[in-house]
Design a protein around this motif. Structure first.
Motif, PDB file in Angstrom:
ATOM      1  N   ALA A 163       0.822  -1.212   0.000  1.00 59.01           N
ATOM      2  CA  ALA A 163       0.000   0.000   0.000  1.00 59.01           C
ATOM      3  C   ALA A 163       0.855   1.260   0.000  1.00 59.01           C
ATOM      4  O   ALA A 163       0.535   2.244  -0.688  1.00 59.01           O
ATOM      5  N   GLU A 164       1.934   1.260   0.753  1.00 59.59           N
ATOM      6  CA  GLU A 164       2.832   2.418   0.787  1.00 59.59           C
ATOM      7  C   GLU A 164       3.467   2.658  -0.576  1.00 59.59           C
ATOM      8  O   GLU A 164       3.584   3.800  -1.025  1.00 59.59           O
ATOM      9  N   ALA A 165       3.879   1.586  -1.237  1.00 56.78           N
ATOM     10  CA  ALA A 165       4.457   1.734  -2.577  1.00 56.78           C
ATOM     11  C   ALA A 165       3.419   2.278  -3.557  1.00 56.78           C
ATOM     12  O   ALA A 165       3.733   3.097  -4.429  1.00 56.78           O
ATOM     13  N   GLY A 166       2.165   1.825  -3.412  1.00 56.66           N
ATOM     14  CA  GLY A 166       1.104   2.350  -4.263  1.00 56.66           C
ATOM     15  C   GLY A 166       0.883   3.831  -4.040  1.00 56.66           C
ATOM     16  O   GLY A 166       0.674   4.595  -4.993  1.00 56.66           O
ATOM     17  N   LEU A 167       0.918   4.245  -2.777  1.00 57.66           N
ATOM     18  CA  LEU A 167       0.747   5.664  -2.454  1.00 57.66           C
ATOM     19  C   LEU A 167       1.846   6.501  -3.088  1.00 57.66           C
ATOM     20  O   LEU A 167       1.574   7.563  -3.685  1.00 57.66           O
ATOM     21  N   GLN A 168       3.093   6.042  -2.988  1.00 57.65           N
ATOM     22  CA  GLN A 168       4.214   6.792  -3.546  1.00 57.65           C
ATOM     23  C   GLN A 168       4.128   6.877  -5.065  1.00 57.65           C
ATOM     24  O   GLN A 168       4.490   7.896  -5.661  1.00 57.65           O
ATOM     25  N   ALA A 169       3.639   5.822  -5.699  1.00 56.04           N
ATOM     26  CA  ALA A 169       3.562   5.796  -7.162  1.00 56.04           C
ATOM     27  C   ALA A 169       2.214   6.284  -7.684  1.00 56.04           C
ATOM     28  O   ALA A 169       1.988   6.286  -8.893  1.00 56.04           O
ATOM     29  N   GLU A 170       1.328   6.690  -6.765  1.00 50.08           N
ATOM     30  CA  GLU A 170      -0.020   7.132  -7.121  1.00 50.08           C
ATOM     31  C   GLU A 170      -0.782   6.034  -7.865  1.00 50.08           C
ATOM     32  O   GLU A 170      -1.414   6.254  -8.897  1.00 50.08           O
ATOM     33  N   ARG A 171      -0.702   4.833  -7.321  1.00 55.05           N
ATOM     34  CA  ARG A 171      -1.424   3.685  -7.859  1.00 55.05           C
ATOM     35  C   ARG A 171      -2.374   3.157  -6.790  1.00 55.05           C
ATOM     36  O   ARG A 171      -1.966   2.936  -5.645  1.00 55.05           O
TER      37      ARG A 171
ATOM     38  N   GLY B 227      -3.189   1.772   4.561  1.00 53.24           N
ATOM     39  CA  GLY B 227      -3.083   2.546   3.333  1.00 53.24           C
ATOM     40  C   GLY B 227      -3.827   2.021   2.131  1.00 53.24           C
ATOM     41  O   GLY B 227      -3.686   2.579   1.037  1.00 53.24           O
ATOM     42  N   VAL B 228      -4.629   0.953   2.271  1.00 59.47           N
ATOM     43  CA  VAL B 228      -5.350   0.471   1.098  1.00 59.47           C
ATOM     44  C   VAL B 228      -6.454   1.453   0.722  1.00 59.47           C
ATOM     45  O   VAL B 228      -7.000   2.162   1.566  1.00 59.47           O
ATOM     46  N   THR B 229      -6.771   1.503  -0.559  1.00 60.02           N
ATOM     47  CA  THR B 229      -7.720   2.492  -1.069  1.00 60.02           C
ATOM     48  C   THR B 229      -9.108   1.927  -1.330  1.00 60.02           C
ATOM     49  O   THR B 229     -10.057   2.685  -1.535  1.00 60.02           O
TER      50      THR B 229
END
Length: 552
Positions: A468-476, A498-500
């Motif tokens: 989830a953190e990696a997704g946040l940083q990459a805007e995914r 951090g899941v969306t």
């Protein structure tokens, strides 16, 4: 009695008297013979009368059943009315075989004959076994197998439940499920979540609780309390009578958005999810039109089936998972049934290594169904292990005009390299059932390992957090589509990680929505940190439940 602990698999609390599933009908002793002086003709008539009693009982129960249970009971009643089994059993009496053993041996022959025919007829072999057990139970004067009939609402207790048993459950009378066996992803657990019933599995000692003892089942905490105080019972029953609704927008109390989506597996499930107000579909399991087939369905057939699922969500997001064949979903035209360890073998996306045409046909069908339905189609592949595999799938999807392509994060290796992954995909979806299985080295279908096969395991939550953190940083966007999302307390933790989006059985959405609305985003983060710092799943669950007002 002391409180019994197990693994909570479907949240909610319920109180009612225990009703035990009858013990399975055992095979009569081989070589069992007629009693001395028994009349063969009379024993033959007794078999016929038992079969007729079974038929009448099944038809009566079918008339009062609901949903899928009607079809299950009607099919079994038709088999009981067929004279083939009775006639074959009566013939075996002439050599001195006892009536129960004659029925058992005759059923084995009928089953073998049906299985040799294949297709639909082979499926009827299971009905023969059910009828056999019921006739033998009547002959022996024992209770019939299956869910007992009671006028008063009850808590059903069993070692485990078979699919045919669970299909006949009526939520109007069955308040909760408790089993001594099974695990978080067992058939019992999945059905309990689909029906919205509180459920606890792997509850050692539950079979020692006497019939009609009132118990309090807490599906979130995973506990069963025999003989709870009357005021607690009244409180639980009053709470259960309240009807929760979902307004269509998942969010925390301070407005932080979390999409609440549904997991669906066929057109009927999609219609139910749309009726429940789901914001979309976070997991569309496409296996339903492949299973029980000897060959791949045509592209046109797939288009028709997928369109029926997508149509109720025109204009809304639907995440379509490509075929997850293998392991517990073998397909004769695609997978190798002889694999020593199929859960770690050629399954999911790996089947495209040797049969890329099957995936291409499916992607074509998904794209055409998306255009026909007007749904916002996202597509994802299961069982991806490396960023390179993810890139290959995204490129393949693009050739069919499917621009929003992502992957399932089920393999720990992929969750441990999330930065590289996010550079290749449009989104990711965490399949917590398999992610837990592979992280904990615990077969998710094995009841003895239920405590390990728990989405609350801190090690699994750390992998969710990394992704989830990696997704946040990459805007995914990063969602969760495993059964963990249906647990209201765990949904709060996942939000804090951090899941969306959270995708679950449609019946769980109102409870999850209400729980999220009771906390702020900051409280979600704090509770997630509590769970991450716990030494094990049980401690993580207890720490979070103690801090959540609606669940404490």
């Amino acid at each position: 009695m002391a409180v019994i602990s197990g693994v909570g698999v479907s949240s909610g609390r319920a109180a009612g008297p225990v009703v035990r599933m009858p013990d399975p009908v055992g095979e009569p002793p081989a070589g069992a013979t007629l009693p001395d002086g028994a009349d063969v003709a009379a024993e033959g008539a007794r078999i016929a009368a038992a079969a007729e009693q079974v038929r009448a009982d099944l038809e009566r129960r079918a008339a009062a059943a609901h949903g899928d249970g009607v079809a299950v009971l009607e099919a079994t009643a038709l088999m009981a009315a067929d004279p083939t089994l009775v006639t074959a059993a009566q013939k075996k009496l002439s050599d001195g075989t006892s009536a129960p053993r004659a029925v058992w041996d005759a059923a084995a022959e009928v089953q073998a004959m049906l299985e040799s025919l294949g297709g639909y007829m082979a499926e009827r072999a299971r009905d023969v076994a059910d009828v056999r057990d019921r006739i033998v139970a009547v002959l022996d004067g024992r209770p019939a197998p299956g869910v007992p009939e009671r006028a008063e609402p009850f808590v059903l207790v069993a070692h485990d439940l078979a699919p045919a048993d669970t299909a006949t459950l009526d939520p109007a009378t069955c308040l909760a499920l408790v089993t001594e066996g099974g695990g978080p992803t067992s058939h019992t657990a999945i059905l309990a979540r689909a029906l919205g019933l509180p459920a606890v599995v792997a509850a050692a000692g539950i079979l020692d609780v006497a019939e009609d003892t009132v118990v309090l089942v807490d599906g979130g905490a995973g506990t069963i309390q025999p003989d709870p105080p009357d005021d607690v019972v009244a409180q639980v029953r009053a709470a259960a009578a309240r009807v929760l609704t979902f307004d269509g927008t998942g969010r925390t109390s301070d407005g932080h958005r979390v999409q609440l989506l549904a997991n669906v597996g066929d057109p009927k499930g999609a219609a139910a999810a749309a009726e429940a107000g789901a914001e979309g579909v976070g997991l569309f399991r496409t296996e339903f039109c492949f299973l029980d087939r000897a060959e791949e369905p045509s592209v046109d057939e797939q288009v028709a089936q997928y369109t029926a699922v997508l149509a109720p969500f025109a204009g809304k997001k639907v995440v379509v998972r490509t075929l997850d064949a293998g392991a517990d979903k073998p397909l004769p035209f695609l997978t190798d049934a002889s694999e020593a360890n199929p859960a770690l073998g050629v399954r999911g996306y790996r089947t495209a290594w040797r049969h890329p045409e099957v995936l291409d046909h499916q992607l074509e069908a998904i794209a055409r169904a998306g255009e026909a339905s007007g749904a916002e189609v996202w597509v994802m592949a299961p069982m991806i292990s490396t960023p390179a595999e993810a890139a290959d799938f995204v490129a393949r999807a693009a050739t069919f005009g499917l621009a929003t392509a992502g992957v399932m994060v089920e393999v720990p290796a992929l969750a441990l390299t999330p930065d590289h992954l996010m550079a290749k995909v449009a989104f990711a979806s965490l399949g917590t059932n398999d992610l837990t299985q592979y992280t904990m080295a615990a077969d998710r279908l094995l009841g003895d390992l239920a405590e390990l096969s728990d989405g609350w395991q801190p090690a699994v939550l750390r992998l969710v957090h990394l992704t989830a953190e990696a997704g946040l940083q990459a805007e995914r966007p990063v969602g969760v589509c495993g059964e963990a999302a249906a647990d209201p307390a765990l949904a709060v933790v996942l939000t804090g990680l951090g899941v969306t989006s959270l995708s679950m059985t449609a019946r769980a959405i109102p409870d999850v929505a209400a729980t999220l609305l009771s906390v702020t985003r900051a409280e979600c983060v704090r509770l997630a940190e509590l769970a991450l710092s716990a030494p094990d799943a049980k401690a993580a669950r207890a720490a979070v439940h103690a801090e959540l007002p609606p669940l404490g």
